[in-house]
Design a protein around this motif. Structure first.
Motif, PDB file in Angstrom:
ATOM      1  N   VAL A 188       0.867  -1.185   0.000  1.00 18.58           N
ATOM      2  CA  VAL A 188       0.000   0.000   0.000  1.00 18.58           C
ATOM      3  C   VAL A 188       0.903   1.234   0.000  1.00 18.58           C
ATOM      4  O   VAL A 188       1.707   1.430   0.920  1.00 18.58           O
ATOM      5  CB  VAL A 188      -0.916   0.017   1.238  1.00 18.58           C
ATOM      6  CG1 VAL A 188      -1.825   1.238   1.210  1.00 18.58           C
ATOM      7  CG2 VAL A 188      -1.731  -1.268   1.321  1.00 18.58           C
ATOM      8  N   HIS A 189       0.793   2.048  -1.019  1.00 16.73           N
ATOM      9  CA  HIS A 189       1.613   3.261  -1.143  1.00 16.73           C
ATOM     10  C   HIS A 189       0.978   4.375  -0.327  1.00 16.73           C
ATOM     11  O   HIS A 189      -0.195   4.719  -0.536  1.00 16.73           O
ATOM     12  CB  HIS A 189       1.704   3.656  -2.621  1.00 16.73           C
ATOM     13  CG  HIS A 189       2.624   4.798  -2.888  1.00 16.73           C
ATOM     14  ND1 HIS A 189       2.428   5.660  -3.956  1.00 16.73           N
ATOM     15  CD2 HIS A 189       3.745   5.230  -2.253  1.00 16.73           C
ATOM     16  CE1 HIS A 189       3.389   6.558  -3.964  1.00 16.73           C
ATOM     17  NE2 HIS A 189       4.201   6.335  -2.936  1.00 16.73           N
ATOM     18  N   ILE A 190       1.752   4.947   0.619  1.00 15.17           N
ATOM     19  CA  ILE A 190       1.235   6.007   1.498  1.00 15.17           C
ATOM     20  C   ILE A 190       2.232   7.164   1.490  1.00 15.17           C
ATOM     21  O   ILE A 190       2.970   7.385   2.452  1.00 15.17           O
ATOM     22  CB  ILE A 190       1.008   5.476   2.938  1.00 15.17           C
ATOM     23  CG1 ILE A 190       0.193   4.190   2.922  1.00 15.17           C
ATOM     24  CG2 ILE A 190       0.294   6.524   3.788  1.00 15.17           C
ATOM     25  CD1 ILE A 190      -0.067   3.604   4.302  1.00 15.17           C
ATOM     26  N   PRO A 191       2.314   7.923   0.404  1.00 15.47           N
ATOM     27  CA  PRO A 191       3.300   9.011   0.343  1.00 15.47           C
ATOM     28  C   PRO A 191       2.974  10.135   1.319  1.00 15.47           C
ATOM     29  O   PRO A 191       1.821  10.367   1.672  1.00 15.47           O
ATOM     30  CB  PRO A 191       3.199   9.484  -1.109  1.00 15.47           C
ATOM     31  CG  PRO A 191       1.821   9.105  -1.544  1.00 15.47           C
ATOM     32  CD  PRO A 191       1.506   7.833  -0.815  1.00 15.47           C
ATOM     33  N   LEU A 225      -3.359   8.760   4.086  1.00 15.21           N
ATOM     34  CA  LEU A 225      -3.909   7.961   5.184  1.00 15.21           C
ATOM     35  C   LEU A 225      -5.422   7.847   5.077  1.00 15.21           C
ATOM     36  O   LEU A 225      -6.000   6.799   5.373  1.00 15.21           O
ATOM     37  CB  LEU A 225      -3.512   8.579   6.524  1.00 15.21           C
ATOM     38  CG  LEU A 225      -2.023   8.488   6.877  1.00 15.21           C
ATOM     39  CD1 LEU A 225      -1.713   9.367   8.078  1.00 15.21           C
ATOM     40  CD2 LEU A 225      -1.620   7.045   7.145  1.00 15.21           C
ATOM     41  N   GLU A 226      -6.068   8.927   4.630  1.00 22.26           N
ATOM     42  CA  GLU A 226      -7.525   8.920   4.508  1.00 22.26           C
ATOM     43  C   GLU A 226      -8.004   7.888   3.486  1.00 22.26           C
ATOM     44  O   GLU A 226      -9.026   7.227   3.688  1.00 22.26           O
ATOM     45  CB  GLU A 226      -7.992  10.322   4.099  1.00 22.26           C
ATOM     46  CG  GLU A 226      -9.484  10.543   4.217  1.00 22.26           C
ATOM     47  CD  GLU A 226      -9.804  12.029   4.114  1.00 22.26           C
ATOM     48  OE1 GLU A 226     -10.572  12.518   4.954  1.00 22.26           O
ATOM     49  OE2 GLU A 226      -9.277  12.698   3.183  1.00 22.26           O
ATOM     50  N   VAL A 280      -6.359   0.821  13.998  1.00 18.91           N
ATOM     51  CA  VAL A 280      -7.088   1.809  13.204  1.00 18.91           C
ATOM     52  C   VAL A 280      -8.153   2.486  14.065  1.00 18.91           C
ATOM     53  O   VAL A 280      -8.302   3.715  14.048  1.00 18.91           O
ATOM     54  CB  VAL A 280      -7.724   1.145  11.972  1.00 18.91           C
ATOM     55  CG1 VAL A 280      -8.590   2.147  11.206  1.00 18.91           C
ATOM     56  CG2 VAL A 280      -6.653   0.565  11.056  1.00 18.91           C
ATOM     57  N   GLY A 281      -8.883   1.686  14.853  1.00 17.86           N
ATOM     58  CA  GLY A 281      -9.955   2.240  15.680  1.00 17.86           C
ATOM     59  C   GLY A 281      -9.458   3.207  16.731  1.00 17.86           C
ATOM     60  O   GLY A 281     -10.126   4.215  17.027  1.00 17.86           O
ATOM     61  N   PHE A 316      -8.196  11.252  14.240  1.00 20.97           N
ATOM     62  CA  PHE A 316      -7.818  11.584  12.864  1.00 20.97           C
ATOM     63  C   PHE A 316      -8.946  12.318  12.159  1.00 20.97           C
ATOM     64  O   PHE A 316      -8.730  13.351  11.508  1.00 20.97           O
ATOM     65  CB  PHE A 316      -7.456  10.313  12.098  1.00 20.97           C
ATOM     66  CG  PHE A 316      -7.245  10.536  10.623  1.00 20.97           C
ATOM     67  CD1 PHE A 316      -6.061  11.075  10.150  1.00 20.97           C
ATOM     68  CD2 PHE A 316      -8.243  10.218   9.712  1.00 20.97           C
ATOM     69  CE1 PHE A 316      -5.873  11.302   8.784  1.00 20.97           C
ATOM     70  CE2 PHE A 316      -8.062  10.429   8.345  1.00 20.97           C
ATOM     71  CZ  PHE A 316      -6.877  10.983   7.885  1.00 20.97           C
ATOM     72  N   GLU A 317     -10.165  11.804  12.275  1.00 14.86           N
ATOM     73  CA  GLU A 317     -11.297  12.428  11.585  1.00 14.86           C
ATOM     74  C   GLU A 317     -11.572  13.827  12.121  1.00 14.86           C
ATOM     75  O   GLU A 317     -11.886  14.741  11.351  1.00 14.86           O
ATOM     76  CB  GLU A 317     -12.520  11.529  11.708  1.00 14.86           C
ATOM     77  CG  GLU A 317     -12.373  10.238  10.894  1.00 14.86           C
ATOM     78  CD  GLU A 317     -13.537   9.286  11.059  1.00 14.86           C
ATOM     79  OE1 GLU A 317     -14.379   9.511  11.963  1.00 14.86           O
ATOM     80  OE2 GLU A 317     -13.611   8.310  10.280  1.00 14.86           O
TER      81      GLU A 317
END
Length: 208
Positions: free
Chosen positions: A109-112, A159-160, A182-183, A189-190
């Motif tokens: 998974v690419h997360i730049p 990330l979103e 994640v939880g 985050f939101e």
């Protein structure tokens, strides 16, 4: 069944991970921080198939050349970080690539943002998403370090569309420090995403 082991090495406390197929003792080494001798002793009981780099920063690659010579295995990284950090890789890993380890499928998974070639590795076994190794893309309480307001925004957008689409119970194992889920990060985050950011915000940022 896939076993995950971790060692924390180097002056920056970099987490180095080993994914092991318990049936065959084949393994994949994730990142190559300082102290090659410690890593070599650690992986000695296993057959390392490849070294995968989550990104190109020196604290994750300091032992790379010695490990490459000693283990004689290919090195894989996203091409953006191979270019940006002048690394020599045998294989390029881009978003959506997969490889297998026993019955497990490892998805790239690419997360730049933290770097342009930062990746995470999703570990899926018997079609069940087990956990993810996220490099320095996200930590408990905030995103990875960024070098400009533009790369902070890139990191948040990345990330979103990736980590924060995953189920809440997915455990996230970062490149430094403790794990999270994640939880545990989602609500903060939101809330962070809903508020306008100061135009000069970047660096080491917290959700709160």
């Amino acid at each position: 069944m896939i076993e995950r082991q971790r060692k924390t090495l180097g002056k920056y406390g970099t987490n180095c991970y080993l994914l092991i197929n318990q049936a065959s003792k084949d393994a994949v080494l994730i990142d190559a921080p300082d102290d090659a001798d410690t890593i070599l002793a650690w992986v000695d009981p296993y057959t390392v198939e490849q070294i995968v780099l989550t990104h190109g920063h020196a604290d994750h690659t300091g032992a790379l050349e010695e490990l490459r010579r000693s283990l004689g295995v290919p090195v894989a990284i996203h091409p953006d970080d191979e270019r940006d950090f002048k690394l020599v890789a045998d294989n390029s890993l881009v978003d959506g690539d997969t490889f297998t380890l026993g019955e497990a499928r490892i998805e790239i998974v690419h997360i730049p943002g933290h770097t342009q070639g930062s990746i995470a590795l999703k570990v899926v076994e018997r079609e069940e998403f087990k956990f993810a190794l996220v490099g320095d893309a996200v930590f408990p309480g905030g995103p990875g370090h960024t070098t400009s307001p533009q790369t902070l925004e890139q990191s948040l957008e990345s990330l979103e569309r990736t980590v924060f689409t995953w189920p809440n119970d997915i455990k996230l194992y970062p490149g430094h420090g403790a794990s999270t889920t994640v939880g545990d990060e989602r609500e903060a985050f939101e809330a962070f995403r809903m508020n306008p950011l100061p135009p000069d915000l970047f660096g080491d940022v917290l959700w709160r």
